[in-house]
Write an enzyme that holds these catalytic residues in place. Structure first.
Site, PDB file in Angstrom:
ATOM      1  N   LEU A 188      10.694 -20.251  -5.524  1.00  0.00           N
ATOM      2  CA  LEU A 188       9.745 -19.411  -4.792  1.00  0.00           C
ATOM      3  C   LEU A 188       8.377 -19.511  -5.462  1.00  0.00           C
ATOM      4  CD1 LEU A 188       9.256 -16.928  -2.737  1.00  0.00           C
ATOM      5  CD2 LEU A 188       9.660 -15.464  -4.728  1.00  0.00           C
ATOM      6  N   ASP A 237       0.827  -1.211   0.000  1.00  0.00           N
ATOM      7  CA  ASP A 237       0.000   0.000   0.000  1.00  0.00           C
ATOM      8  C   ASP A 237       0.861   1.261   0.000  1.00  0.00           C
ATOM      9  OD1 ASP A 237      -2.437   1.296  -0.056  1.00  0.00           O
ATOM     10  OD2 ASP A 237      -2.548   1.469   2.116  1.00  0.00           O
ATOM     11  N   HIS A 288       2.251   3.280  -9.190  1.00  0.00           N
ATOM     12  CA  HIS A 288       2.063   1.844  -9.428  1.00  0.00           C
ATOM     13  C   HIS A 288       3.257   1.273 -10.209  1.00  0.00           C
ATOM     14  CE1 HIS A 288      -1.811   2.118  -7.648  1.00  0.00           C
ATOM     15  NE2 HIS A 288      -2.393   2.749  -8.644  1.00  0.00           N
ATOM     16  N   GLY A 292      -0.238   5.502  -4.345  1.00  0.00           N
ATOM     17  CA  GLY A 292      -0.888   6.773  -4.677  1.00  0.00           C
ATOM     18  C   GLY A 292      -0.280   7.925  -3.893  1.00  0.00           C
TER      19      GLY A 292
HETATM   20  C1  IPE Z   1      -5.277  -2.595  -0.195  1.00  0.00           C
HETATM   21  O1  IPE Z   1      -5.014  -1.257  -0.315  1.00  0.00           O
HETATM   22  C2  IPE Z   1      -5.285  -3.240  -1.546  1.00  0.00           C
HETATM   23  C3  IPE Z   1      -3.990  -3.355  -2.206  1.00  0.00           C
HETATM   24  C4  IPE Z   1      -2.848  -3.037  -1.700  1.00  0.00           C
HETATM   25  C5  IPE Z   1      -4.030  -3.931  -3.525  1.00  0.00           C
HETATM   26  P1  IPE Z   1      -6.181  -0.180  -0.447  1.00  0.00           P
HETATM   27  O2  IPE Z   1      -5.534   1.139  -0.552  1.00  0.00           O
HETATM   28  O3  IPE Z   1      -7.112  -0.545  -1.536  1.00  0.00           O
HETATM   29  O4  IPE Z   1      -6.952  -0.370   0.912  1.00  0.00           O
HETATM   30  P2  IPE Z   1      -7.694   0.705   1.820  1.00  0.00           P
HETATM   31  O5  IPE Z   1      -8.610   1.467   0.908  1.00  0.00           O
HETATM   32  O6  IPE Z   1      -6.647   1.563   2.415  1.00  0.00           O
HETATM   33  O7  IPE Z   1      -8.390  -0.125   2.836  1.00  0.00           O
HETATM   34  C1  IPE Z   2      -1.772   0.215  -3.348  1.00  0.00           C
HETATM   35  O1  IPE Z   2      -1.465   1.566  -3.354  1.00  0.00           O
HETATM   36  C2  IPE Z   2      -1.945  -0.323  -4.748  1.00  0.00           C
HETATM   37  C3  IPE Z   2      -3.337  -0.600  -5.134  1.00  0.00           C
HETATM   38  C4  IPE Z   2      -4.351  -0.568  -4.315  1.00  0.00           C
HETATM   39  C5  IPE Z   2      -3.583  -0.953  -6.526  1.00  0.00           C
HETATM   40  P1  IPE Z   2      -2.602   2.658  -3.316  1.00  0.00           P
HETATM   41  O2  IPE Z   2      -2.931   3.042  -4.726  1.00  0.00           O
HETATM   42  O3  IPE Z   2      -3.745   2.219  -2.493  1.00  0.00           O
HETATM   43  O4  IPE Z   2      -1.857   3.842  -2.618  1.00  0.00           O
HETATM   44  P2  IPE Z   2      -2.465   4.851  -1.554  1.00  0.00           P
HETATM   45  O5  IPE Z   2      -2.916   4.045  -0.385  1.00  0.00           O
HETATM   46  O6  IPE Z   2      -3.595   5.555  -2.229  1.00  0.00           O
HETATM   47  O7  IPE Z   2      -1.340   5.755  -1.219  1.00  0.00           O
HETATM   48 MG    MG Z   3      -4.086   2.415  -0.493  1.00  0.00          MG
END
Ligand code: IPE
Ligand code: IPE
Ligand code: MG
Length: 241
Positions: free
Chosen positions: A132, A20, A37, A23
């Site tokens: 792995l 996570d 990403h 973004g």
């Molecule tokens: C969890 O992250 C999903 C992935 C890392 C693919 P999200 O950003 O979607 O989760 P929330 O919204 O913080 O719960």
């Molecule tokens: C996790 O990073 C990747 C996906 C959920 C695809 P995020 O895109 O959720 O990144 P943040 O949490 O918004 O920073």
């Molecule tokens: Mg996220």
């Protein structure tokens, strides 16, 4: 019977990662979210390399959740494209490294291009005795998985292929789309302390390591720290030890 730490380390750890923060990383670097990403995929490459070096048995990565479908179309389209380019770029290396790649979750909504690509990648990396197991959750939701496996088992009971009394933990694992049965260590980057619908059944006794760094900033040393901290934990599995 629960395995001892020694036995777990010998057979290889099963690690899962909620990657996570892509973004927020992009935002903090004045970049478009898709760049976050993209950088995230490069980190996966480094972590896979380290996982092999550490003799980890499996690495199960959360790439796209069932809830992520509610994101803007432009972001979803960029992720779909990224899956294709990541597979094209990384599969030859995975083959060399003897990594067995498996995607799990509901894939249909990703479209035929992505579907074809991930099937190709799985067959190219269908390696006996892999170094792995690399499992990627794509369009995956833990609650959805439990619903789906319950339906499958219920229909087998109805058709009398199995008896309701024979349903056990192993059967639930086998009907789940998640390739691993039990996760030893779950890592979440990005600072939030939640599970976000990942591997609900399989993380029943996982140690959980929350890391503040955004996924694109996570590196091999952070990964090694998580593993070393895991090794220090006394895992009792409810017993008096
Ligand atoms: C969890 O992250 C999903 C992935 C890392 C693919 P999200 O950003 O979607 O989760 P929330 O919204 O913080 O719960
Ligand atoms: C996790 O990073 C990747 C996906 C959920 C695809 P995020 O895109 O959720 O990144 P943040 O949490 O918004 O920073
Ligand atoms: Mg996220």
């Amino acid at each position: 019977m629960a395995k001892t730490l020694g036995q777990i380390l010998k057979s290889g750890l099963n690690i899962a990662v909620i990657m996570d923060g892509n973004g927020r990383w992009a935002l903090s670097n004045s970049l478009n979210v898709s760049k976050g990403h993209q950088k995230g995929v490069q980190v996966v490459r480094d972590i896979v390399e380290e996982a092999i070096r550490q003799k980890i048995s499996s690495l199960t990565l959360y790439a796209f959740s069932s809830e992520n479908w509610s994101r803007p179309k432009a972001e979803i389209d960029a992720i779909k494209k990224l899956v294709i380019t990541a597979v094209d770029e990384q599969v030859p290396e995975l083959v060399q490294q003897k990594v067995k790649l498996k995607f799990f979750g509901r894939h249909d909504d990703f479209g035929s291009k992505v579907l074809t690509k991930i099937k190709e990648a799985e067959s190219q990396t269908n390696i006996p005795s892999p170094s792995l197991h690399l499992n990627v959750a794509l369009g995956y939701g833990g609650r959805q998985d439990i619903v789906d496996l319950t339906k499958q088992i219920a229909s087998k009971v109805l058709s009398k292929e199995i008896n309701a009394e024979d349903i056990n933990e192993e059967m639930i694992s086998n009907y789940s789309c998640v390739p691993e049965d039990k996760i030893d260590l779950l890592i979440r980057t990005g600072g939030d302390k939640r599970i976000s619908n990942f591997l609900l059944y399989q993380i029943a006794y996982a140690e959980i390591c929350f890391v503040e760094k955004f996924w694109p900033d996570f590196d091999k040393d952070d990964f090694i720290d998580c593993i070393n901290n895991f090794k220090k934990v006394s895992r009792r599995f409810g017993a008096r030890v």
